[in-house]
Scaffold this active site. Sequence first.
Site, PDB file in Angstrom:
ATOM      1  N   GLY A  43       0.840  -1.193   0.000  1.00 22.76           N
ATOM      2  CA  GLY A  43       0.000   0.000   0.000  1.00 22.76           C
ATOM      3  C   GLY A  43       0.873   1.240   0.000  1.00 22.76           C
ATOM      4  O   GLY A  43       2.005   1.205   0.495  1.00 22.76           O
ATOM      5  N   GLN A  48       2.959   9.880   1.396  1.00 20.27           N
ATOM      6  CA  GLN A  48       4.242   9.171   1.280  1.00 20.27           C
ATOM      7  C   GLN A  48       4.995   9.534   0.001  1.00 20.27           C
ATOM      8  O   GLN A  48       6.181   9.227  -0.122  1.00 20.27           O
ATOM      9  CB  GLN A  48       4.024   7.653   1.331  1.00 20.27           C
ATOM     10  CG  GLN A  48       3.525   7.182   2.691  1.00 20.27           C
ATOM     11  CD  GLN A  48       3.379   5.672   2.713  1.00 20.27           C
ATOM     12  OE1 GLN A  48       2.382   5.135   2.248  1.00 20.27           O
ATOM     13  NE2 GLN A  48       4.391   4.978   3.223  1.00 20.27           N
ATOM     14  N   CYS A  87       6.133  -0.198   7.138  1.00 22.89           N
ATOM     15  CA  CYS A  87       5.751   0.980   6.355  1.00 22.89           C
ATOM     16  C   CYS A  87       6.947   1.421   5.514  1.00 22.89           C
ATOM     17  O   CYS A  87       8.066   1.461   6.021  1.00 22.89           O
ATOM     18  CB  CYS A  87       5.321   2.096   7.314  1.00 22.89           C
ATOM     19  SG  CYS A  87       4.766   3.583   6.465  1.00 22.89           S
ATOM     20  N   LEU A  88       6.683   1.744   4.249  1.00 26.64           N
ATOM     21  CA  LEU A  88       7.772   2.162   3.353  1.00 26.64           C
ATOM     22  C   LEU A  88       8.387   3.481   3.801  1.00 26.64           C
ATOM     23  O   LEU A  88       9.484   3.827   3.376  1.00 26.64           O
ATOM     24  CB  LEU A  88       7.263   2.278   1.915  1.00 26.64           C
ATOM     25  CG  LEU A  88       6.807   0.961   1.262  1.00 26.64           C
ATOM     26  CD1 LEU A  88       6.261   1.223  -0.131  1.00 26.64           C
ATOM     27  CD2 LEU A  88       7.940  -0.049   1.214  1.00 26.64           C
ATOM     28  N   HIS A 129      -4.326   0.976   7.652  1.00 29.79           N
ATOM     29  CA  HIS A 129      -2.978   1.552   7.726  1.00 29.79           C
ATOM     30  C   HIS A 129      -2.865   2.764   6.786  1.00 29.79           C
ATOM     31  O   HIS A 129      -2.380   3.827   7.191  1.00 29.79           O
ATOM     32  CB  HIS A 129      -1.955   0.463   7.352  1.00 29.79           C
ATOM     33  CG  HIS A 129      -0.533   0.919   7.287  1.00 29.79           C
ATOM     34  ND1 HIS A 129       0.453   0.403   8.107  1.00 29.79           N
ATOM     35  CD2 HIS A 129       0.080   1.839   6.489  1.00 29.79           C
ATOM     36  CE1 HIS A 129       1.610   0.995   7.811  1.00 29.79           C
ATOM     37  NE2 HIS A 129       1.403   1.871   6.830  1.00 29.79           N
ATOM     38  N   GLU A 130      -3.323   2.592   5.539  1.00 31.45           N
ATOM     39  CA  GLU A 130      -3.202   3.673   4.545  1.00 31.45           C
ATOM     40  C   GLU A 130      -4.135   4.842   4.893  1.00 31.45           C
ATOM     41  O   GLU A 130      -3.766   6.005   4.728  1.00 31.45           O
ATOM     42  CB  GLU A 130      -3.500   3.163   3.134  1.00 31.45           C
ATOM     43  CG  GLU A 130      -2.598   2.030   2.660  1.00 31.45           C
ATOM     44  CD  GLU A 130      -1.116   2.308   2.831  1.00 31.45           C
ATOM     45  OE1 GLU A 130      -0.697   3.475   2.771  1.00 31.45           O
ATOM     46  OE2 GLU A 130      -0.368   1.343   3.048  1.00 31.45           O
TER      47      GLU A 130
END
Length: 189
Positions: A43, A48, A87-88, A129-130
């Site tokens: 995601g 981000q 998480c990225l 999360h997103e």
Amino acid sequence: MKIYKLGEEVLRQKCEPVAEITDSLRETFNEMFETMIEADGVGLAAPQIGIAQRFFVIISDDDVRRVFVNPQIISTSNELCDYEEGCLSMPGFNENIRRPAKVTVQALDENGKAFTLEADGLLARIIQHENDHLDGIVYIDRGDPNFAAKVTDQMKKRLERAAKKEAEKARKAASIAAKLAAKEAKKVK
Ligand code: NI
């Protein structure tokens, strides 16, 4: 696309609703999918990639590319479950987070068409999360405060190291440019 990291302002902003889904925004969705796949993520939310607007993209375990614009989670199950999240925007960290097992979300798709989705399993997890990202919330905010403090501190140090490296690179480039300019000046004489 650059993926913004924890410590950068945009990740803590409350995002604004999308006013219109344009071709250029659809291009952004495509680039987000490519960026996410390359980074091995499931995601990716607009902040981000540095955009403080309410949209995110997801590829869950069914391999379907899903775009959510102006999403709203309209209901969540009483049943909770634990799942290890990452998480990225803070690569290299993972933590078990407790959240509702099922959610119902309403959103617009990439063509501006409204849809309602009931999700469970991994998809429900990624949606939550997103969706949090759009309110400036990251998963560590929902876990152990000590872990959150550790991650925040380490990400801050990483950002500082990266900034130092960038400054060093810029200094070197400027010095080379100055030498070349001096050489050129001699030639002209
Ligand atoms: Ni994330």
